[in-house]
Design a protein around this motif. Structure first.
Motif, PDB file in Angstrom:
ATOM      1  N   SER A  37      21.466  23.631   8.752  1.00 36.42           N
ATOM      2  CA  SER A  37      22.752  23.249   9.347  1.00 36.42           C
ATOM      3  C   SER A  37      22.985  24.113  10.576  1.00 36.42           C
ATOM      4  N   GLY A  80      16.145   8.587  13.853  1.00 35.35           N
ATOM      5  CA  GLY A  80      17.276   8.829  14.732  1.00 35.35           C
ATOM      6  C   GLY A  80      17.126   8.025  16.005  1.00 35.35           C
ATOM      7  N   THR A  92      23.442  12.798  18.860  1.00 39.07           N
ATOM      8  CA  THR A  92      24.293  13.423  17.843  1.00 39.07           C
ATOM      9  C   THR A  92      25.692  12.821  17.791  1.00 39.07           C
ATOM     10  N   VAL A  99      19.476  16.660  19.304  1.00 39.40           N
ATOM     11  CA  VAL A  99      18.735  17.452  18.322  1.00 39.40           C
ATOM     12  C   VAL A  99      17.241  17.306  18.588  1.00 39.40           C
ATOM     13  N   LEU A 134      19.955  22.443  18.427  1.00 39.27           N
ATOM     14  CA  LEU A 134      21.021  21.645  19.032  1.00 39.27           C
ATOM     15  C   LEU A 134      20.972  21.944  20.523  1.00 39.27           C
ATOM     16  N   THR A 145      29.670  16.409  16.000  1.00 43.14           N
ATOM     17  CA  THR A 145      28.407  15.728  15.732  1.00 43.14           C
ATOM     18  C   THR A 145      28.523  14.845  14.487  1.00 43.14           C
ATOM     19  N   SER A 146      27.793  13.737  14.520  1.00 42.15           N
ATOM     20  CA  SER A 146      27.800  12.809  13.385  1.00 42.15           C
ATOM     21  C   SER A 146      26.488  12.043  13.368  1.00 42.15           C
ATOM     22  N   ASN A 147      26.148  11.461  12.209  1.00 38.56           N
ATOM     23  CA  ASN A 147      24.926  10.665  12.051  1.00 38.56           C
ATOM     24  C   ASN A 147      23.705  11.414  12.586  1.00 38.56           C
ATOM     25  N   LEU A 148      23.554  12.649  12.122  1.00 42.52           N
ATOM     26  CA  LEU A 148      22.455  13.481  12.606  1.00 42.52           C
ATOM     27  C   LEU A 148      21.104  12.926  12.158  1.00 42.52           C
ATOM     28  N   SER A 150      17.043  12.869  10.942  1.00 45.00           N
ATOM     29  CA  SER A 150      16.269  13.580   9.931  1.00 45.00           C
ATOM     30  C   SER A 150      14.788  13.475  10.276  1.00 45.00           C
ATOM     31  N   LEU A 169      19.653  17.386   8.013  1.00 45.55           N
ATOM     32  CA  LEU A 169      20.630  18.325   8.555  1.00 45.55           C
ATOM     33  C   LEU A 169      21.959  18.062   7.874  1.00 45.55           C
ATOM     34  N   SER A 172      28.580  19.401  10.074  1.00 41.24           N
ATOM     35  CA  SER A 172      28.871  18.900  11.414  1.00 41.24           C
ATOM     36  C   SER A 172      29.241  20.074  12.313  1.00 41.24           C
TER      37      SER A 172
END
Length: 318
Positions: A37, A80, A92, A99, A134, A145-148, A150, A169, A172
């Protein structure tokens, strides 16, 4: 008398059962990966250079390897959406922030963000690190940040069972893009009258007049400035072109930052743009940037008259 001959052919088939896999490769527990994180809050200048890492997260999942005698391939893919213009940085949800994933290159090797690599190891434990940065990808906006993305990892080889794991991850990050406000958006220099005796040769200067460009900035913002010749934006010299309405000739205008002569550049806030210079780093609050304008002789022929010049200032908050 005919005698019949009979022969018997006996074929013996022996099939040896060989194991499909001779070695093992495994995480401490199936599919285990460290929890990564980023910092809960980060801030950066609006025009921070792309590629700058604002927060980093590291983890070591560990791997156990034994009895392998084949080439093992590590394949990496990311779930992503790529940032436009990038091949390995993912969105992000915050403008200007992405990311980038990294993974150990081989057993205990350096970092790589390549899609695959090959290596061999006989047995024993290994360090298997993952990393996520980041990073800045453009002008930094504000948001969370959202919908990181993977990272999916797969190990394959003829001597092992296929092993897979997913690096996710969590949490947020609240991102703030810092900028300054101009408290003196316009500077109007009125230079004193000059005479030919004050400018005896090419390169001679006179009429120094100083004003200050005022800003109000958050603490820690590095302020870059590019001055652009408004009459000739392609000008990269240190002599400002004369604006329409000027009747003098053989003379130009220079701008000086402290003791440093300013050369003109493009109208761009990108960090490191041509002839951009750093005015300083804000301590927070009011900031003054003293600038001096002066005449400079540019030709052997000097024609008396009026001198007018126009320039724009582009601020870069890094």
């Amino acid at each position: 008398m005919l005698v019949g001959l009979r022969a018997m052919l006996c074929i013996v088939s022996i099939v040896a059962a060989l194991p499909a896999h001779a070695g093992t490769l495994a995480f401490p527990s199936t599919g285990s990966m460290p929890v990564l994180s980023f910092s809960a809050t980060v801030s950066a200048g609006r025009d921070t250079a792309p590629g700058t890492a604002l927060s980093q997260a590291f983890g070591n999942a560990g791997l156990a390897v034994s009895g392998t005698d084949c080439t093992i391939t590590q394949d990496i893919s990311v779930n992503g959406t790529l940032v436009p213009g990038y091949t390995n940085v993912y969105q992000t949800g915050v403008p200007g922030i992405g990311v980038r994933f990294y993974i150990t290159a081989g057993w205990n090797g350096g970092w790589t963000d390549a899609s695959s690599s090959q290596f061999n190891k006989t047995d024993g434990g290994t360090a298997h690190y993952t990393r996520a940065d980041l990073v800045v990808t453009g002008p930094v906006g504000g948001g969370t940040t959202s919908n990181l993305p993977s990272m999916f990892i797969k190990f394959t080889g003829s001597c092992i069972e296929t092993v897979t794991a997913t690096q996710t991850l969590t949490g947020s990050t609240s991102v703030t893009g810092n900028g300054c406000s101009l408290t003196t958006p316009t500077l109007a220099f009125t230079l004193p009258r000059a005479f030919s005796k004050n400018l005896p040769s090419i390169g001679a200067t006179t009429g120094d007049t100083t004003l200050s460009l005022g800003l109000n900035c958050p603490a820690g913002v590095k302020v870059g400035i590019t001055v652009t010749d408004a009459v000739n934006p392609a000008n990269r010299s240190s002599s400002l072109s004369l604006a329409p309405g000027s009747s003098a000739a053989g003379v130009g205008v220079q701008i000086v930052n402290g003791a440093t002569l300013v050369s003109f550049g493009p109208d761009s806030a990108v960090a490191g743009t041509v002839n951009q210079w750093i005015a300083g780093t804000s301590a927070g609050g009011a900031m003054q940037v003293p600038l001096t304008a002066r005449y400079v002789r540019t030709s052997s022929k000097l024609v008396p008259g009026s001198v007018n010049g126009k320039a724009t200032f582009t601020m870069s908050y890094q």
